[in-house]
Design an enzyme around this catalytic site. Structure first.
Site, PDB file in Angstrom:
ATOM      1  N   ASN A 122       0.830  -1.197   0.000  1.00  0.00           N
ATOM      2  CA  ASN A 122       0.000   0.000   0.000  1.00  0.00           C
ATOM      3  C   ASN A 122       0.874   1.261   0.000  1.00  0.00           C
ATOM      4  O   ASN A 122       2.019   1.230  -0.425  1.00  0.00           O
ATOM      5  CB  ASN A 122      -0.995  -0.025   1.160  1.00  0.00           C
ATOM      6  CG  ASN A 122      -2.338   0.602   0.794  1.00  0.00           C
ATOM      7  OD1 ASN A 122      -2.413   1.791   0.532  1.00  0.00           O
ATOM      8  ND2 ASN A 122      -3.380  -0.208   0.775  1.00  0.00           N
ATOM      9  N   ARG A 123       0.348   2.367   0.515  1.00  0.00           N
ATOM     10  CA  ARG A 123       0.984   3.668   0.339  1.00  0.00           C
ATOM     11  C   ARG A 123       1.674   4.161   1.600  1.00  0.00           C
ATOM     12  O   ARG A 123       1.191   3.938   2.715  1.00  0.00           O
ATOM     13  CB  ARG A 123      -0.055   4.701  -0.103  1.00  0.00           C
ATOM     14  CG  ARG A 123      -0.634   4.403  -1.472  1.00  0.00           C
ATOM     15  CD  ARG A 123      -1.938   5.137  -1.727  1.00  0.00           C
ATOM     16  NE  ARG A 123      -2.467   4.826  -3.059  1.00  0.00           N
ATOM     17  CZ  ARG A 123      -3.215   3.749  -3.340  1.00  0.00           C
ATOM     18  NH1 ARG A 123      -3.517   2.883  -2.374  1.00  0.00           N
ATOM     19  NH2 ARG A 123      -3.635   3.538  -4.571  1.00  0.00           N
ATOM     20  N   HIS A 177       3.485   0.205  -2.730  1.00  0.00           N
ATOM     21  CA  HIS A 177       3.846  -1.207  -2.899  1.00  0.00           C
ATOM     22  C   HIS A 177       5.347  -1.445  -3.057  1.00  0.00           C
ATOM     23  O   HIS A 177       5.786  -2.215  -3.912  1.00  0.00           O
ATOM     24  CB  HIS A 177       3.098  -1.796  -4.086  1.00  0.00           C
ATOM     25  CG  HIS A 177       1.623  -1.981  -3.864  1.00  0.00           C
ATOM     26  ND1 HIS A 177       1.061  -2.181  -2.620  1.00  0.00           N
ATOM     27  CD2 HIS A 177       0.579  -1.984  -4.753  1.00  0.00           C
ATOM     28  CE1 HIS A 177      -0.246  -2.320  -2.743  1.00  0.00           C
ATOM     29  NE2 HIS A 177      -0.568  -2.191  -4.022  1.00  0.00           N
ATOM     30  N   HIS A 212      -1.198  -9.858  -3.795  1.00  0.00           N
ATOM     31  CA  HIS A 212      -2.068  -8.990  -4.595  1.00  0.00           C
ATOM     32  C   HIS A 212      -2.778  -9.779  -5.693  1.00  0.00           C
ATOM     33  O   HIS A 212      -2.908  -9.300  -6.826  1.00  0.00           O
ATOM     34  CB  HIS A 212      -1.237  -7.854  -5.190  1.00  0.00           C
ATOM     35  CG  HIS A 212      -1.992  -6.583  -5.404  1.00  0.00           C
ATOM     36  ND1 HIS A 212      -2.967  -6.454  -6.356  1.00  0.00           N
ATOM     37  CD2 HIS A 212      -1.916  -5.381  -4.786  1.00  0.00           C
ATOM     38  CE1 HIS A 212      -3.448  -5.218  -6.325  1.00  0.00           C
ATOM     39  NE2 HIS A 212      -2.824  -4.543  -5.382  1.00  0.00           N
ATOM     40  N   TYR A 229      -5.748 -11.177  -7.909  1.00  0.00           N
ATOM     41  CA  TYR A 229      -7.059 -10.709  -8.363  1.00  0.00           C
ATOM     42  C   TYR A 229      -7.955 -11.928  -8.544  1.00  0.00           C
ATOM     43  O   TYR A 229      -7.770 -12.721  -9.467  1.00  0.00           O
ATOM     44  CB  TYR A 229      -6.933  -9.975  -9.692  1.00  0.00           C
ATOM     45  CG  TYR A 229      -6.248  -8.627  -9.629  1.00  0.00           C
ATOM     46  CD1 TYR A 229      -6.950  -7.459  -9.932  1.00  0.00           C
ATOM     47  CD2 TYR A 229      -4.901  -8.507  -9.304  1.00  0.00           C
ATOM     48  CE1 TYR A 229      -6.334  -6.213  -9.907  1.00  0.00           C
ATOM     49  CE2 TYR A 229      -4.271  -7.270  -9.274  1.00  0.00           C
ATOM     50  CZ  TYR A 229      -4.989  -6.131  -9.573  1.00  0.00           C
ATOM     51  OH  TYR A 229      -4.366  -4.899  -9.545  1.00  0.00           O
ATOM     52  N   ASP A 272     -11.635   0.210  -2.214  1.00  0.00           N
ATOM     53  CA  ASP A 272     -10.172   0.223  -2.116  1.00  0.00           C
ATOM     54  C   ASP A 272      -9.816   0.706  -0.717  1.00  0.00           C
ATOM     55  O   ASP A 272      -9.120   1.700  -0.538  1.00  0.00           O
ATOM     56  CB  ASP A 272      -9.555   1.130  -3.179  1.00  0.00           C
ATOM     57  CG  ASP A 272      -8.048   0.911  -3.346  1.00  0.00           C
ATOM     58  OD1 ASP A 272      -7.515  -0.020  -2.693  1.00  0.00           O
ATOM     59  OD2 ASP A 272      -7.419   1.660  -4.112  1.00  0.00           O
ATOM     60  N   GLN A 331      -7.067  -4.983   2.868  1.00  0.00           N
ATOM     61  CA  GLN A 331      -7.455  -3.980   1.894  1.00  0.00           C
ATOM     62  C   GLN A 331      -8.311  -4.694   0.853  1.00  0.00           C
ATOM     63  O   GLN A 331      -7.835  -5.559   0.123  1.00  0.00           O
ATOM     64  CB  GLN A 331      -6.227  -3.356   1.238  1.00  0.00           C
ATOM     65  CG  GLN A 331      -6.531  -2.254   0.235  1.00  0.00           C
ATOM     66  CD  GLN A 331      -6.549  -0.877   0.874  1.00  0.00           C
ATOM     67  OE1 GLN A 331      -6.303  -0.742   2.075  1.00  0.00           O
ATOM     68  NE2 GLN A 331      -6.828   0.140   0.094  1.00  0.00           N
ATOM     69  N   GLU A 343      -6.153  -8.035   0.218  1.00  0.00           N
ATOM     70  CA  GLU A 343      -4.752  -7.812   0.574  1.00  0.00           C
ATOM     71  C   GLU A 343      -4.607  -7.762   2.098  1.00  0.00           C
ATOM     72  O   GLU A 343      -4.696  -6.707   2.709  1.00  0.00           O
ATOM     73  CB  GLU A 343      -4.253  -6.517  -0.059  1.00  0.00           C
ATOM     74  CG  GLU A 343      -4.444  -6.452  -1.566  1.00  0.00           C
ATOM     75  CD  GLU A 343      -4.281  -5.045  -2.102  1.00  0.00           C
ATOM     76  OE1 GLU A 343      -3.258  -4.388  -1.782  1.00  0.00           O
ATOM     77  OE2 GLU A 343      -5.187  -4.575  -2.816  1.00  0.00           O
TER      78      GLU A 343
END
Length: 335
Positions: free
Chosen positions: A73-74, A99, A168, A170, A239, A272, A299
Site C-alpha cells: 500500500n501507500r 507497494h 495482490h 485478483y 479500495d 485492503q 490484501e
C-alpha cells in the site's frame, strides 16, 4: 506433486498439484499465476486473473498475483523517520510511494526450494534498496493441503526498517475476467478506514453499519460499487482497509454462477478490499480483456501508512526480531 517449467532460463513456473486442486507459482515476485479448482458441476476453473505470457508480469503494472513489499500500500509522501533518521522512497503513485517503490518485490526474482506440497521463495533485499534501511531477508512459503493454499511470510533485518507484506492476487470465482457485481462477499469487520483522493489512508476509522461497506452479512459486491457513498466515488469502488473483528474466516467470497466459495483466514489484523478499479482493459489469459471491477483483491496486511498513523507501529522490524504472518485460502463448491 510438484513440477517446474523454466521460461528462457529466467522465470520459473512451479506447479503444486494434488487430487483436488492445482496452483501455479512464479519465482518472479513469488507470484500466484493460476489457481485451478472445481466448480459445482465439477468443471475446472482458474479463479485468478493474470497473463498467458509469464514475461507480461515483468512488463506491466497492477501487481497481478504478486507478493508485495517491502511495504504494501501507500506511504505518505514517500518519507518516514526511524531512530531519528529520515528516509525517502520513490514517489510512484500520486504524491506517495506505493507497494515497495519503483521495483518492489513484485518485480524481483526469488530463489526457491520445494517439496511435493510446498514451495519456499527467498529474496535478500539489500540495504538502501528503494530507499529502505537494512538488509532484509525474506521468505514466502506456499503450502497446498487438500483445497487450502496457505502463504507464510517471514523476514529478518540487519537494521531497523519497515515491513508490511501482502499478496495482490485478483480473484474472480467465475473463472474469467468479468464484472464481479454478483459475487457475494462477507467480511467480519465492523470498521473500515477512510482514504483520500490519492488512495492514502487518512487515519479516520468509521463504523461500517448502515453504509455500503457493511459486509458483515453476505451481500452482492455490486450493491457497494454502485452506491453514491462519497468514499466509493472517491476511490472509484472499493479500495479500503477493513479491520477484522474475528480471527478466523475473516473474508468469504462466493460466486453463485460457479458455485465456488473461497474462505480467507489470516493472522493479520485487516485486509485492503480492492475491486480492481484501475484495471484498464489490458489483455489477460486467453486474450480476454481485464477491465475495471472484474476481480477482487483481498490484501491482508497491517494498516497502510502505519508508520505515520499508529504508535509503536507493528510494521517496524528491528534486528533480532522476526516478521511473521500467515494467510490461507480455502476453496469449496456447492456440488
Amino acid at each position: 506433486m510438484t513440477k517446474v517449467i523454466a521460461h528462457n532460463n529466467l522465470i520459473d513456473e512451479i506447479i503444486l498439484r494434488n487430487e483436488e486442486m492445482e496452483v501455479h507459482l512464479l519465482n518472479l515476485g513469488a507470484t500466484i499465476k493460476n489457481i485451478y479448482v472445481s466448480d459445482a458441476q465439477k468443471h475446472i476453473r482458474d479463479v485468478v486473473l493474470g497473463y498467458d505470457d509469464v514475461f507480461d508480469y515483468m512488463r506491466y503494472d497492477g501487481y497481478l498475483g504478486a507478493s508485495v513489499g517491502r511495504v504494501a500500500n501507500r506511504i505518505a509522501k514517500g518519507c518516514f523517520t526511524l531512530d531519528g533518521k529520515s528516509y525517502h522512497l520513490p514517489i510512484n503513485n500520486g504524491p506517495n510511494s506505493l507497494h515497495g517503490g519503483l521495483k518492489g518485490f513484485s518485480y524481483r526474482l526469488f530463489d526457491y526450494t520445494y517439496t511435493n506440497h510446498q514451495v519456499t521463495f527467498h529474496y535478500v533485499s539489500p540495504d538502501g534498496q528503494e530507499g529502505y534501511p537494512g538488509t532484509l531477508d525474506v521468505y514466502v512459503t506456499y503450502t497446498l493441503d487438500k483445497t487450502t493454499l496457505t502463504m507464510d511470510y517471514q523476514a529478518v533485518t540487519s537494521q531497523t526498517t519497515l515491513v508490511n507484506l501482502t499478496n495482490h492476487t485478483y480473484f474472480n470465482l467465475d473463472g474469467i475476467a468479468c464484472p464481479i457485481d454478483d459475487h457475494l462477499l462477507t467480511v467480519k469487520a465492523s470498521h473500515y478506514a477512510l482514504v483520500d483522493g490519492d488512495g492514502l489512508v487518512t487515519g479516520e476509522i468509521r463504523d461500517i453499519h448502515h453504509t455500503p461497506f457493511d459486509f458483515t452479512k453476505e451481500k452482492a459486491i455490486g450493491k457497494a460499487l454502485h452506491s453514491d457513498d462519497p468514499q466509493i466515488i472517491l476511490a472509484r469502488g472499493l479500495d479500503h482497509p477493513f479491520l477484522f473483528d474475528d480471527n478466523h474466516d475473516q473474508v468469504i467470497l462466493r460466486s453463485k454462477a460457479s458455485g465456488i466459495t473461497m474462505n480467507v483466514s489470516t493472522s493479520l489484523p485487516l485486509a485492503q478490499i480492492y475491486s480492481a478499479n484501475y484495471l484498464d482493459g489490458r489483455l489477460g489469459k486467453h486474450k480476454y480483456p481485464m477491465n475495471a471491477q472484474s476481480a477482487l483483491c483481498i490484501e491482508t496486511s497491517y494498516l497502510p501508512d502505519s508508520i505515520h498513523l499508529e504508535k509503536d507501529s507493528p510494521t517496524i522490524l528491528k534486528p533480532g526480531e522476526s516478521y511473521q504472518a500467515s494467510t490461507s485460502y480455502t476453496f469449496t463448491n456447492e456440488g
